[in-house]
Design an enzyme around this catalytic site. Structure first.
Site, short mmCIF file in Angstrom:
data_model
loop_
_atom_site.label_atom_id
_atom_site.label_comp_id
_atom_site.label_asym_id
_atom_site.label_seq_id
_atom_site.Cartn_x
_atom_site.Cartn_y
_atom_site.Cartn_z
N CYS A 32 0.86 -1.19 0.00
CA CYS A 32 0.00 0.00 0.00
C CYS A 32 0.89 1.23 0.00
CB CYS A 32 -0.90 0.02 1.23
SG CYS A 32 -2.05 -1.37 1.37
N ARG A 52 -4.70 1.89 -0.99
CA ARG A 52 -4.76 0.53 -0.48
C ARG A 52 -4.66 -0.53 -1.57
NH1 ARG A 52 -9.79 -2.84 1.95
NH2 ARG A 52 -8.61 -4.46 3.06
N LEU A 53 -3.81 -1.53 -1.29
CA LEU A 53 -3.82 -2.78 -2.01
C LEU A 53 -4.41 -3.80 -1.05
CD1 LEU A 53 -2.76 -4.18 -4.69
CD2 LEU A 53 -0.86 -4.98 -3.28
N SER A 54 -5.63 -4.22 -1.28
CA SER A 54 -6.36 -5.02 -0.30
C SER A 54 -5.93 -6.48 -0.37
CB SER A 54 -7.87 -4.90 -0.53
OG SER A 54 -8.18 -5.15 -1.89
N ILE A 55 -5.52 -7.01 0.80
CA ILE A 55 -5.06 -8.39 0.92
C ILE A 55 -5.82 -9.13 2.02
CG2 ILE A 55 -3.07 -9.84 1.55
CD1 ILE A 55 -1.29 -7.74 0.20
N ASN A 84 0.97 0.33 5.75
CA ASN A 84 1.40 -0.42 4.57
C ASN A 84 2.08 -1.68 5.06
OD1 ASN A 84 2.54 -1.36 2.15
ND2 ASN A 84 4.35 -0.08 2.45
N ASP A 143 -5.84 -6.70 9.78
CA ASP A 143 -4.70 -6.60 10.69
C ASP A 143 -4.42 -5.15 11.06
OD1 ASP A 143 -4.05 -6.24 8.00
OD2 ASP A 143 -1.97 -6.85 8.27
N GLY A 155 12.58 -16.31 -2.01
CA GLY A 155 13.73 -16.74 -1.20
C GLY A 155 14.68 -15.61 -0.90
#
Length: 481
Positions: free
Chosen positions: A2, A50-53, A75, A100, A363
């Site tokens: 975000c 916002r990038l909604s997860i 973020n 969260d 990784g």
């Protein structure tokens, strides 16, 4: 990811308007295309792209507490939020979302800034206490998520990216010669410095408090190493496997599909295997392939994808594509780059986005934590060599480590001793493992304009080790750097 941004005024009378916050957010739209949110009062303006997860329907930011005295823009992702939520509910806290983000604001109510030590995740957050007129700006332990700030006309302005700060017309734009020099020497600026004058990066593992125009920065976490090596190899192996499995499990807590990178190496293959062993029905994996056979690892990538039964996609990064995309990469990194590796990674992440994925596991970081780089082996050889600095044979161990320079060493046997022997016996130097690299990098400063070079103080803000480093093993000091 975000994007977060905000403007704080020390005195009432000229509060930041929604237009000013929207201007900052406009430069961050690529970070959060799903929703925009803004909060303003007499002293503060906060914004979130916002990038909604998690909690896609109800996690809109900014989020406030029950009485509207605390507000947060954020973020990142806190992976242990379900456990923290259960603890807070048992203490009487009430939640209106499953996000969260809301967990953090109630955790702050309970513990203040100490709440940061309880977060297992990667984040940059701004929490505004409207009653006390205090802002808490914080960053995760390793600095996975960025946040920058500046003081302009007595106001604190912060954002996830530097370009958002420059969207405010009162913020001047000028290069910082020392910051630029650090990039050319260490491949990065040393926080809080950036390449721009007056623009500061909040260091990893730190929080900033702003109150009535005063800024203080405190560290809440420092990387440390265990000096007790009594653990058996079998026990250490079991513990590492357990922690990798747990870390992977926590990162699958998302309300969107999760993919994985496959580089062809051990690290990403292990992570993808752990995801596949979980209850994920279908795993999508992504990798980069190159036209140059010396760098191409598609054979290993495809073998691992077949073994795991993943739905695999390959991005062919040609020389032309890497060159064409580089200006856009620089626009995102906001710093000079001393290597081209971020360009193929940008092409890979663009493919991931185009396939509808917001989250991938990688990784990255394993070589630093597990001592995988040749640099660590090189430092060990040099320490061995330093005990017999006149030895003709010990430098030849480096030929086995670096077979690509064997031909050069054969035509000029003195090359190995001259290059890797610089500062050979200075084994107590804190930067012993990296000194040759940094000295070699420093030569690239000749490309800078003479006016810029003369403004550089070579002794300003060099990398330092914490006081506890005196008890660390040489490998641990190298890993810290």
């Amino acid at each position: 990811m975000c994007g977060i941004a905000g403007i704080l005024h020390p005195t009432p009378g000229s509060p930041p308007g929604r237009e000013a916050i929207a201007r900052l957010l406009g430069t961050l739209r690529h970070r959060g295309p799903d929703q925009f949110g803004i909060y303003t009062d007499d002293h503060a303006g906060l914004g979130n792209a916002r990038l909604s997860i998690v909690d896609l329907a109800h996690g809109q930011q900014p989020i406030g507490n029950e009485d509207g005295s605390l507000w947060i823009v954020y973020n990142g992702e806190v992976f242990n939020h379900p456990e923290l939520r259960a603890e807070l509910e048992s203490r009487g806290h009430h939640f209106t979302t499953r996000s969260d983000t809301e967990v953090i604001i109630h955790l702050f109510e309970e513990y203040g800034p100490d709440c940061l030590t309880r977060l297992n995740g990667q984040f940059a957050l701004a929490l505004w206490d409207s009653r006390r007129r205090r802002l808490l700006l914080a960053r995760d332990r390793l600095g996975v998520r960025p946040v920058f700030y500046t003081i302009a006309d007595g106001r604190l302005i912060f954002a996830s990216e530097i370009k958002a700060l420059f969207a405010d017309p009162s913020v001047p734009r000028a290069l910082d010669p020392v910051g630029v020099a650090q990039v050319f020497e260490y491949w990065t600026c040393l926080p809080p410095r950036t390449c721009f004058q007056g623009i500061h990066e909040l260091p990893p593992g730190c929080w900033l408090e702003w109150h009535e125009g005063r800024v203080t920065v405190q560290r809440y976490w420092q990387l440390a190493f265990d000096t007790d090596f009594s653990l058996s190899e079998a026990a250490a192996t079991e513990l590492l496997a357990e922690r990798l499995h747990d870390a992977t499990r926590l990162r699958l807590r998302a309300d969107v599909p999760v993919g994985a990178y496959l580089s062809g190496g051990l690290d990403s293959s292990v992570i993808a295997s752990l995801v596949r062993r979980s209850e994920v029905a279908q795993l999508d994996t992504f990798s980069i392939a190159f036209a140059d056979p010396a760098f191409d690892e598609r054979e290993h990538q495809q073998a691992m994808a077949r073994f795991l039964g993943t739905r695999h996609q390959v991005v062919d990064a040609t020389h032309a594509e890497i060159g064409a995309i580089f200006p856009e990469v620089i626009w995102h990194t906001e710093t000079p780059l001393m290597r081209t590796a971020p360009a193929p990674m940008f092409l890979l992440s663009r493919r991931v986005r185009d396939c509808g994925f917001k989250v991938v596991l990688t990784g990255e970081g394993a070589d630093e934590f597990l001592g995988g780089y040749d640099l660590f082996k090189e430092a060990k050889i040099r320490r061995f060599w330093s005990k017999r600095p006149d030895s003709r044979w010990r430098p030849w161990l480096l030929r086995r480590l670096y077979p690509d320079i064997t031909a050069l060493a054969s035509t000029s046997p003195a090359y190995l001793a001259a290059f890797f022997g610089a500062g050979l016996t200075e084994t107590s130097a804190p930067d012993y493992s990296h000194r040759i690299r940094w000295k070699n990098n420093r030569r690239s400063l000749r490309f800078l304009h003479p006016e810029l070079r003369t403004a550089i103080d070579p002794h300003t803000h060099r990398p330092t080790l914490p006081d506890s480093a005196h008890s660390w093993d040489p490998l641990q000091r190298a890993q810290f750097l």
